[in-house]
Design an enzyme around this catalytic site. Structure first.
Site, PDB file in Angstrom:
ATOM      1  N   THR A 117       0.065  -1.033  -0.132  1.00  0.00           N
ATOM      2  CA  THR A 117       0.386   0.078  -0.093  1.00  0.00           C
ATOM      3  C   THR A 117       0.672   0.908   0.154  1.00  0.00           C
ATOM      4  O   THR A 117       1.980   1.491   0.366  1.00  0.00           O
ATOM      5  CB  THR A 117      -0.408   0.369   1.081  1.00  0.00           C
ATOM      6  OG1 THR A 117      -1.473   1.593   1.230  1.00  0.00           O
ATOM      7  CG2 THR A 117      -0.723  -0.270   2.609  1.00  0.00           C
ATOM      8  N   TYR A 140      -1.867  -1.057   9.966  1.00  0.00           N
ATOM      9  CA  TYR A 140      -2.395  -1.424   8.838  1.00  0.00           C
ATOM     10  C   TYR A 140      -1.109  -1.292   8.176  1.00  0.00           C
ATOM     11  O   TYR A 140      -0.293  -2.321   7.517  1.00  0.00           O
ATOM     12  CB  TYR A 140      -3.294  -0.887   8.507  1.00  0.00           C
ATOM     13  CG  TYR A 140      -4.021  -1.176   6.949  1.00  0.00           C
ATOM     14  CD1 TYR A 140      -3.585  -2.785   6.088  1.00  0.00           C
ATOM     15  CD2 TYR A 140      -4.017   0.301   5.781  1.00  0.00           C
ATOM     16  CE1 TYR A 140      -3.635  -2.569   4.870  1.00  0.00           C
ATOM     17  CE2 TYR A 140      -3.582  -0.825   3.933  1.00  0.00           C
ATOM     18  CZ  TYR A 140      -4.086  -1.731   3.741  1.00  0.00           C
ATOM     19  OH  TYR A 140      -3.554  -1.985   2.608  1.00  0.00           O
TER      20      TYR A 140
HETATM   21  N1  LIG Z   1      -8.740  -1.458  -1.672  1.00  0.00           N
HETATM   22  C1  LIG Z   1      -7.389  -0.627  -2.020  1.00  0.00           C
HETATM   23  O1  LIG Z   1      -7.594   0.658  -1.839  1.00  0.00           O
HETATM   24  C2  LIG Z   1      -6.264  -1.199  -0.948  1.00  0.00           C
HETATM   25  C3  LIG Z   1      -5.204  -0.518  -0.864  1.00  0.00           C
HETATM   26  C4  LIG Z   1      -3.953  -1.062  -1.348  1.00  0.00           C
HETATM   27  C5  LIG Z   1      -3.301  -1.737  -0.413  1.00  0.00           C
HETATM   28  N2  LIG Z   1      -4.590  -2.534  -0.570  1.00  0.00           N
HETATM   29  C6  LIG Z   1      -4.131  -4.203  -0.852  1.00  0.00           C
HETATM   30  O2  LIG Z   1      -4.605  -5.017  -1.845  1.00  0.00           O
HETATM   31  C7  LIG Z   1      -5.296  -6.774  -1.047  1.00  0.00           C
HETATM   32  C8  LIG Z   1      -6.461  -6.451  -1.691  1.00  0.00           C
HETATM   33  O3  LIG Z   1      -7.298  -5.334  -0.857  1.00  0.00           O
HETATM   34  P1  LIG Z   1      -9.436  -5.377  -0.878  1.00  0.00           P
HETATM   35  O4  LIG Z   1      -9.448  -4.137  -1.362  1.00  0.00           O
HETATM   36  O5  LIG Z   1      -8.773  -6.135  -2.183  1.00  0.00           O
HETATM   37  O6  LIG Z   1      -9.576  -6.183   0.478  1.00  0.00           O
HETATM   38  P2  LIG Z   1     -10.738  -7.469  -0.212  1.00  0.00           P
HETATM   39  O7  LIG Z   1     -11.146  -7.096   1.435  1.00  0.00           O
HETATM   40  O8  LIG Z   1     -11.741  -6.901  -0.569  1.00  0.00           O
HETATM   41  O9  LIG Z   1      -9.762  -8.742  -0.526  1.00  0.00           O
HETATM   42  C9  LIG Z   1      -9.182  -9.302   1.219  1.00  0.00           C
HETATM   43  C10 LIG Z   1      -9.780 -11.066   0.420  1.00  0.00           C
HETATM   44  O10 LIG Z   1      -8.341 -11.779   1.094  1.00  0.00           O
HETATM   45  C11 LIG Z   1      -9.326 -12.231   1.942  1.00  0.00           C
HETATM   46  N3  LIG Z   1      -8.678 -13.332   3.193  1.00  0.00           N
HETATM   47  C12 LIG Z   1      -7.951 -12.305   4.624  1.00  0.00           C
HETATM   48  N4  LIG Z   1      -7.933 -13.011   5.238  1.00  0.00           N
HETATM   49  C13 LIG Z   1      -6.846 -14.075   4.782  1.00  0.00           C
HETATM   50  C14 LIG Z   1      -6.138 -15.118   5.030  1.00  0.00           C
HETATM   51  N5  LIG Z   1      -5.934 -15.783   6.109  1.00  0.00           N
HETATM   52  N6  LIG Z   1      -6.529 -16.622   4.322  1.00  0.00           N
HETATM   53  C15 LIG Z   1      -7.431 -16.268   2.967  1.00  0.00           C
HETATM   54  N7  LIG Z   1      -7.929 -15.274   2.857  1.00  0.00           N
HETATM   55  C16 LIG Z   1      -7.795 -14.016   3.234  1.00  0.00           C
HETATM   56  C17 LIG Z   1     -10.579 -11.876   3.026  1.00  0.00           C
HETATM   57  O11 LIG Z   1     -11.308 -13.229   2.722  1.00  0.00           O
HETATM   58  C18 LIG Z   1     -10.385 -11.345   0.777  1.00  0.00           C
HETATM   59  O12 LIG Z   1     -11.459 -11.457   0.276  1.00  0.00           O
HETATM   60  C19 LIG Z   1      -4.331  -5.956   0.122  1.00  0.00           C
HETATM   61  O13 LIG Z   1      -3.202  -7.014   0.814  1.00  0.00           O
HETATM   62  C20 LIG Z   1      -4.761  -4.233   0.422  1.00  0.00           C
HETATM   63  O14 LIG Z   1      -3.524  -4.138   1.856  1.00  0.00           O
HETATM   64  C21 LIG Z   1      -5.657  -2.079  -1.357  1.00  0.00           C
END
Ligand SMILES: NC(=O)c1ccc[n+]([C@@H]2O[C@H](COP(=O)([O-])OP(=O)(O)OC[C@H]3O[C@@H](n4cnc5c(N)ncnc54)[C@H](O)[C@@H]3O)[C@@H](O)[C@H]2O)c1
Length: 329
Positions: A117, A140
């Protein structure tokens, strides 16, 4: 190619998986559905409901399918919650992530893309580049940075790209997958809730030193991010690299500018009030994407703000139970 995608039922993981499938690749998804949605999982993927920390089951998957590339999305992402429950974030994002990566390396699966991130940079009063000092302001981004450091330590053994996303928005172009409308807290989701559910939006802080007093973010459309993953995977597959790349467009919008665009597109009144600043909020977060553009030859296709807002509203509308079938074009 055959990809293993963790978190593939989540917002970004599902959209990237769908994009890879559209490009005729094979996708195996591992997700425990803690925040993800079953309906997000692409039909043509293979799904395992597993916690990434379960090494025994992950090993079995590696033995069954010859995986070429791993994309690791699984994590908890609620910044505000991480301040209240730091251990939950340290455990899932760092310890479970570390256990998963060590299993990949042990099994000889050494081509890795990791979702990090932009929040690792903390507050910077300029467009940030990858060389800028890192100063995460809450648990986070700290947990995400710890896992980056684990990869740094193992960089000789792997070909890896760490992608530092700025703010991700929008949904799959055919509305096959997108964000969970019932979980999480971010501006785009809350504006969708204001439009469809008439929920009042609280804007945290209006006296920052920015053009209109509200915070500024670089928003990237999830379809552009999916293409970045695809291109990055081709690069790590062809040669051994170790890069950290910012994923954003290089320009930002304030909270009030985004609100204005939602109002214009939805033609609805948006009920909002100004609340207090939150300690962990970054004031300005804008990417310098030069390294990304140069190294993977990426050209954004979805950067117009109106497209980003329409795409988010269309997904919310499709997912919302009281669907009124309006499609924004
Ligand atoms: N959404 C954003 O704007 C954003 C910005 C920066 C970084 N990110 C990064 O992108 C990635 C995805 O984010 P997102 O927005 O799709 O989030 P999200 O919550 O929609 O998706 C995360 C997924 O991981 C699964 N998960 C979590 N812990 C788990 C575990 N221990 N075992 C198996 N599955 C597990 C959840 O069920 C979910 O489906 C993350 O790593 C986040 O840090 C997202």
């Amino acid at each position: 190619m055959r990809y293993l995608v963790t978190g593939g039922a989540g917002y970004i993981g599902s959209c990237v998986s769908q994009h890879l499938i559209d490009k005729k690749h094979e996708v195996i998804i591992v997700d425990n559905l803690s925040t993800g949605l079953k309906k997000n999982i692409p039909r043509k993927s293979q799904f395992y409901k597993i916690n990434i920390q379960d090494k025994k089951k992950i090993r079995k998957i590696f033995k069954k399918h010859k995986i070429d590339i791993v994309m690791h999305f699984a994590a908890f992402i609620d910044n505000e919650e991480s301040v209240l429950k730091p251990k939950k974030y340290f455990k899932n994002n760092y310890l479970n992530g570390k256990s998963f990566f060590s299993c990949c390396i042990e099994q000889g699966v050494n081509k890795i893309i990791y979702s990090s991130t932009a929040a690792v940079y903390g507050n910077k009063n300029k467009r940030v580049s990858e060389k800028d000092k890192l100063s995460p302001m809450s648990p986070y981004p700290l947990s995400k940075l710890f896992l980056e450091k684990y990869l740094d330590k193992n960089k000789r053994k792997i070909s890896c790209i760490i992608l530092r996303y700025f703010n991700v928005a929008g949904a799959d172009q055919n509305l096959r997958c997108g964000f969970n409308i019932n979980k999480g807290y971010n501006l785009i989701l809350n504006l969708c809730r204001s439009v469809y559910q008439k929920k009042k939006l609280i804007i945290n802080g209006n006296n920052y030193k920015t053009k209109d007093g509200t915070t500024i973010r670089d928003y990237i459309h999830v379809n552009d991010l999916a293409e970045i993953h695809y291109k990055a995977s081709k690069l790590i597959n062809n040669k051994k690299v170790y890069y950290k790349l910012n994923c954003g467009y290089g320009f930002g919008f304030s909270v009030l500018e985004i609100l204005k665009e939602f109002k214009k597109i939805s033609k609805k009144k948006i009920n909002f009030e100004f609340g207090k600043r939150r300690k962990f909020d970054i004031i300005i977060s804008i990417s310098n994407p030069s390294k990304l553009k140069k190294l993977i030859n990426w050209k954004p296709k979805h950067q117009s703000l109106s497209h980003l807002v329409k795409s988010s509203l269309n997904w919310f509308n499709k997912s919302y139970k009281k669907n009124n079938n309006k499609v924004y074009k």
